[in-house]
Scaffold this motif. Sequence first.
Motif, PDB file in Angstrom:
ATOM      1  N   THR A   7      -4.913  -0.669   6.725  1.00 18.59           N
ATOM      2  CA  THR A   7      -4.213  -0.771   5.452  1.00 18.59           C
ATOM      3  C   THR A   7      -3.641   0.559   4.999  1.00 18.59           C
ATOM      4  OG1 THR A   7      -5.650  -2.605   4.779  1.00 18.59           O
ATOM      5  CG2 THR A   7      -4.454  -1.453   3.042  1.00 18.59           C
ATOM      6  N   LEU A   8      -4.440   1.616   5.037  1.00 16.44           N
ATOM      7  CA  LEU A   8      -4.014   2.897   4.495  1.00 16.44           C
ATOM      8  C   LEU A   8      -2.938   3.575   5.332  1.00 16.44           C
ATOM      9  CD1 LEU A   8      -7.428   4.396   3.299  1.00 16.44           C
ATOM     10  CD2 LEU A   8      -5.666   3.238   1.938  1.00 16.44           C
ATOM     11  N   SER A   9      -2.877   3.268   6.612  1.00  8.38           N
ATOM     12  CA  SER A   9      -1.861   3.902   7.454  1.00  8.38           C
ATOM     13  C   SER A   9      -0.449   3.469   7.083  1.00  8.38           C
ATOM     14  CB  SER A   9      -2.132   3.616   8.928  1.00  8.38           C
ATOM     15  OG  SER A   9      -2.144   2.233   9.176  1.00  8.38           O
ATOM     16  N   SER A  10      -0.328   2.402   6.284  1.00  2.00           N
ATOM     17  CA  SER A  10       0.990   1.942   5.855  1.00  2.00           C
ATOM     18  C   SER A  10       1.680   2.914   4.910  1.00  2.00           C
ATOM     19  CB  SER A  10       0.872   0.582   5.162  1.00  2.00           C
ATOM     20  OG  SER A  10       0.372  -0.398   6.041  1.00  2.00           O
ATOM     21  N   VAL A  11       0.949   3.931   4.426  1.00  2.00           N
ATOM     22  CA  VAL A  11       1.579   4.869   3.503  1.00  2.00           C
ATOM     23  C   VAL A  11       2.561   5.791   4.211  1.00  2.00           C
ATOM     24  CG1 VAL A  11      -0.424   4.830   1.984  1.00  2.00           C
ATOM     25  CG2 VAL A  11      -0.217   6.643   3.695  1.00  2.00           C
ATOM     26  N   ALA A  12       2.517   5.842   5.534  1.00  3.64           N
ATOM     27  CA  ALA A  12       3.366   6.776   6.274  1.00  3.64           C
ATOM     28  C   ALA A  12       4.277   6.039   7.234  1.00  3.64           C
ATOM     29  CB  ALA A  12       2.499   7.779   7.040  1.00  3.64           C
ATOM     30  N   ILE A  51       0.829  -1.201   0.000  1.00  2.00           N
ATOM     31  CA  ILE A  51       0.000   0.000   0.000  1.00  2.00           C
ATOM     32  C   ILE A  51       0.864   1.251   0.000  1.00  2.00           C
ATOM     33  CG2 ILE A  51      -0.253   0.296   2.496  1.00  2.00           C
ATOM     34  CD1 ILE A  51      -3.068   0.595  -0.120  1.00  2.00           C
ATOM     35  N   GLY A  52       2.126   1.103   0.400  1.00  2.00           N
ATOM     36  CA  GLY A  52       3.045   2.237   0.388  1.00  2.00           C
ATOM     37  C   GLY A  52       3.304   2.779  -0.997  1.00  2.00           C
ATOM     38  N   LEU A  53       2.938   2.032  -2.022  1.00  2.00           N
ATOM     39  CA  LEU A  53       3.105   2.484  -3.400  1.00  2.00           C
ATOM     40  C   LEU A  53       1.959   3.379  -3.863  1.00  2.00           C
ATOM     41  CD1 LEU A  53       4.218  -0.935  -4.942  1.00  2.00           C
ATOM     42  CD2 LEU A  53       5.691   0.946  -4.189  1.00  2.00           C
ATOM     43  N   LEU A  54       0.918   3.475  -3.038  1.00  2.00           N
ATOM     44  CA  LEU A  54      -0.265   4.245  -3.415  1.00  2.00           C
ATOM     45  C   LEU A  54       0.060   5.727  -3.603  1.00  2.00           C
ATOM     46  CD1 LEU A  54      -3.424   4.256  -3.691  1.00  2.00           C
ATOM     47  CD2 LEU A  54      -3.478   4.846  -1.259  1.00  2.00           C
ATOM     48  N   GLY A  62      -7.450  15.207   6.785  1.00  2.00           N
ATOM     49  CA  GLY A  62      -6.316  14.959   7.660  1.00  2.00           C
ATOM     50  C   GLY A  62      -5.030  14.912   6.855  1.00  2.00           C
ATOM     51  N   ILE A  63      -4.009  15.614   7.335  1.00  2.00           N
ATOM     52  CA  ILE A  63      -2.729  15.683   6.620  1.00  2.00           C
ATOM     53  C   ILE A  63      -1.625  15.108   7.497  1.00  2.00           C
ATOM     54  CG2 ILE A  63      -0.995  17.221   5.615  1.00  2.00           C
ATOM     55  CD1 ILE A  63      -3.256  19.147   4.919  1.00  2.00           C
ATOM     56  N   VAL A  64      -0.796  14.261   6.893  1.00  2.73           N
ATOM     57  CA  VAL A  64       0.359  13.684   7.572  1.00  2.73           C
ATOM     58  C   VAL A  64       1.608  14.078   6.802  1.00  2.73           C
ATOM     59  CG1 VAL A  64       1.526  11.566   8.286  1.00  2.73           C
ATOM     60  CG2 VAL A  64      -0.971  11.720   8.409  1.00  2.73           C
ATOM     61  N   ASN A  65       2.551  14.703   7.462  1.00  3.15           N
ATOM     62  CA  ASN A  65       3.831  15.044   6.844  1.00  3.15           C
ATOM     63  C   ASN A  65       4.734  13.818   6.859  1.00  3.15           C
ATOM     64  OD1 ASN A  65       3.040  17.739   6.477  1.00  3.15           O
ATOM     65  ND2 ASN A  65       3.704  18.285   8.537  1.00  3.15           N
ATOM     66  N   LEU A  66       5.256  13.439   5.710  1.00  2.95           N
ATOM     67  CA  LEU A  66       6.026  12.208   5.615  1.00  2.95           C
ATOM     68  C   LEU A  66       7.426  12.326   6.195  1.00  2.95           C
ATOM     69  CD1 LEU A  66       4.960  11.004   2.073  1.00  2.95           C
ATOM     70  CD2 LEU A  66       4.171  10.193   4.294  1.00  2.95           C
ATOM     71  N   ALA A 122     -19.621   5.949   3.091  1.00  2.00           N
ATOM     72  CA  ALA A 122     -18.648   7.021   3.261  1.00  2.00           C
ATOM     73  C   ALA A 122     -17.472   6.749   2.334  1.00  2.00           C
ATOM     74  CB  ALA A 122     -18.177   7.099   4.712  1.00  2.00           C
ATOM     75  N   THR A 123     -16.700   7.775   2.029  1.00  2.00           N
ATOM     76  CA  THR A 123     -15.534   7.609   1.162  1.00  2.00           C
ATOM     77  C   THR A 123     -14.297   8.190   1.827  1.00  2.00           C
ATOM     78  OG1 THR A 123     -15.909   9.715   0.016  1.00  2.00           O
ATOM     79  CG2 THR A 123     -16.923   7.736  -0.937  1.00  2.00           C
ATOM     80  N   VAL A 124     -13.161   7.632   1.490  1.00  2.00           N
ATOM     81  CA  VAL A 124     -11.885   8.217   1.878  1.00  2.00           C
ATOM     82  C   VAL A 124     -11.038   8.334   0.623  1.00  2.00           C
ATOM     83  CG1 VAL A 124     -11.025   5.926   2.600  1.00  2.00           C
ATOM     84  CG2 VAL A 124      -9.796   7.990   3.284  1.00  2.00           C
ATOM     85  N   HIS A 125     -10.598   9.544   0.358  1.00  7.73           N
ATOM     86  CA  HIS A 125      -9.751   9.838  -0.796  1.00  7.73           C
ATOM     87  C   HIS A 125      -8.333  10.063  -0.280  1.00  7.73           C
ATOM     88  CE1 HIS A 125      -8.621  12.712  -4.330  1.00  7.73           C
ATOM     89  NE2 HIS A 125      -8.176  11.492  -4.531  1.00  7.73           N
ATOM     90  N   VAL A 126      -7.383   9.318  -0.821  1.00 12.86           N
ATOM     91  CA  VAL A 126      -5.985   9.394  -0.380  1.00 12.86           C
ATOM     92  C   VAL A 126      -5.143   9.985  -1.498  1.00 12.86           C
ATOM     93  CG1 VAL A 126      -4.054   8.126   0.606  1.00 12.86           C
ATOM     94  CG2 VAL A 126      -6.388   7.278   0.939  1.00 12.86           C
ATOM     95  N   GLU A 127      -4.425  11.053  -1.170  1.00 11.23           N
ATOM     96  CA  GLU A 127      -3.501  11.671  -2.121  1.00 11.23           C
ATOM     97  C   GLU A 127      -2.115  11.718  -1.478  1.00 11.23           C
ATOM     98  OE1 GLU A 127      -5.590  15.292  -4.098  1.00 11.23           O
ATOM     99  OE2 GLU A 127      -6.458  15.047  -2.079  1.00 11.23           O
ATOM    100  N   ARG A 128      -1.150  11.090  -2.143  1.00  8.38           N
ATOM    101  CA  ARG A 128       0.193  11.003  -1.567  1.00  8.38           C
ATOM    102  C   ARG A 128       1.198  11.673  -2.494  1.00  8.38           C
ATOM    103  NH1 ARG A 128       4.888   7.824  -1.367  1.00  8.38           N
ATOM    104  NH2 ARG A 128       5.599   7.325   0.743  1.00  8.38           N
ATOM    105  N   SER A 129       1.989  12.592  -1.929  1.00  4.02           N
ATOM    106  CA  SER A 129       3.098  13.201  -2.652  1.00  4.02           C
ATOM    107  C   SER A 129       4.390  12.784  -1.961  1.00  4.02           C
ATOM    108  CB  SER A 129       2.957  14.723  -2.658  1.00  4.02           C
ATOM    109  OG  SER A 129       3.139  15.246  -1.349  1.00  4.02           O
ATOM    110  N   ASP A 130       5.491  13.345  -2.383  1.00  2.00           N
ATOM    111  CA  ASP A 130       6.762  12.989  -1.748  1.00  2.00           C
ATOM    112  C   ASP A 130       6.865  13.530  -0.331  1.00  2.00           C
ATOM    113  OD1 ASP A 130       7.593  11.671  -4.012  1.00  2.00           O
ATOM    114  OD2 ASP A 130       8.669  13.407  -4.834  1.00  2.00           O
TER     115      ASP A 130
END
Length: 306
Positions: free
Chosen positions: A166-171, A144-147, A293-297, A228-236
Motif C-alpha cells: 500500500t505505502l509504495s504507491s506514494v512513489a 494512498i498517493g495523497l498521503l 529509507g528515502i525515495v526521491n520522487l 513495529a511502526t513505520v512513519h511516512v513523511e511525504r514532501s513534493d
Amino acid sequence: MADAVTALVVDDEEMTRAIVAGYLSRIGYRTLEAETKAQAWEILSSSGSAIHVVLLDRRLADGDGLELYERMKQEPHLADIPVIVQTISDSSSEIAAAIRAGVFYYLIKPYDGALLRSVVRAAEETTGRLRSLQGDLRSRSDAIGLLRDGRFRFRTLQEAQNLAITLSSVAATAHSLTFGLSEILVNAVEHGNLGIGFEAKGRLKASGMLAREIEARLASAEHRDKYATVHVERSDSRVIFTVTDMGAGFDFNRYLSVDASQSNATHGRGIALARMVGFDQLTYVGNGNRVVGIVNLDRASDGLSD
C-alpha cells in the motif's frame, strides 16, 4: 506448478553442464544448455518466458557472462529471471563487479549439489515474492498517493507485506519500492521483534520450520505485545520512511552490502537489495532497531534495473 521448473545452464564446459543438470534433476528441474552467450540469447529469445532461473558462467568462450545478464535486464520479459553467476575465481574484484551489476547469487566452483539446489531455490523464492508483490500493487487504490504524513503500527508478516504494498504507491517507482519496503518491514518483525538471527533463520529454512517458528514466537508471552511502526513523511520532492522495531538491534553493517562471504548463503541479502533497488538512501540508526529509507520522487526510472 503444473509444468517442470526450467533452468538454463550457460557454461562452455560440457561436463559442468551435465553435472549441474544432474544436481537439478534431483529436485524436479529440467535444464536447457548453452555453450556461449550467443546460444543462450537464442534460447532466451525463443523461450525466455518458460525459463525460471539461469546459471551463468562468468567466463565464456565468446566473452564475459555478465554481458548476457546486462542484455537480459534490458528486456522486460527477461529482466525478472533470477541469475546465478558461477566461476572458478574467488577474486573479490570479480565478485564486486557481479554484485554491482545486480547479481546477488554467486557460486564459486567447485560446489556441491546441496549448495547449488539451495541457492537456486532461494533465488526463485526471492524473485517469486517480488512478482507477487508487484501483482498485488497493481490492484491497490491510488488514494494512498495523497498521503503526506502518517504513522502505522504492525506486528505480523502479513501486516508488513500489506503495508509495503500500500505505502509504495506514494512513489512513481512503486515496483522497486514495494520490494525494498517489504524487506525492511519484514526484517522489523522477523529479526527485530522476534529475534530470529541470521544463523537461526538458515537452520529454520533448511528444516522447513521457519513459518511455524514465526507463528509460535508471535503468540509467546515474550513477543506477543511487541509491534513495529513505520512513519511516512511525504514532501513534493521525496518520501521518508522511518521503521522502528522493539528488538535489541543487530550488526547492520554486515548486511548493507553483499560480499563473498554471503554469496553462497540462501538469505541475508534483503537489506542490500533494498538499499540498491528500493531506496535512494537507506540508513540504520543507533543499535539497528530503526532504519530510515528515502525515495526521491523525481527518480526517472522504475523497476529493479534502477
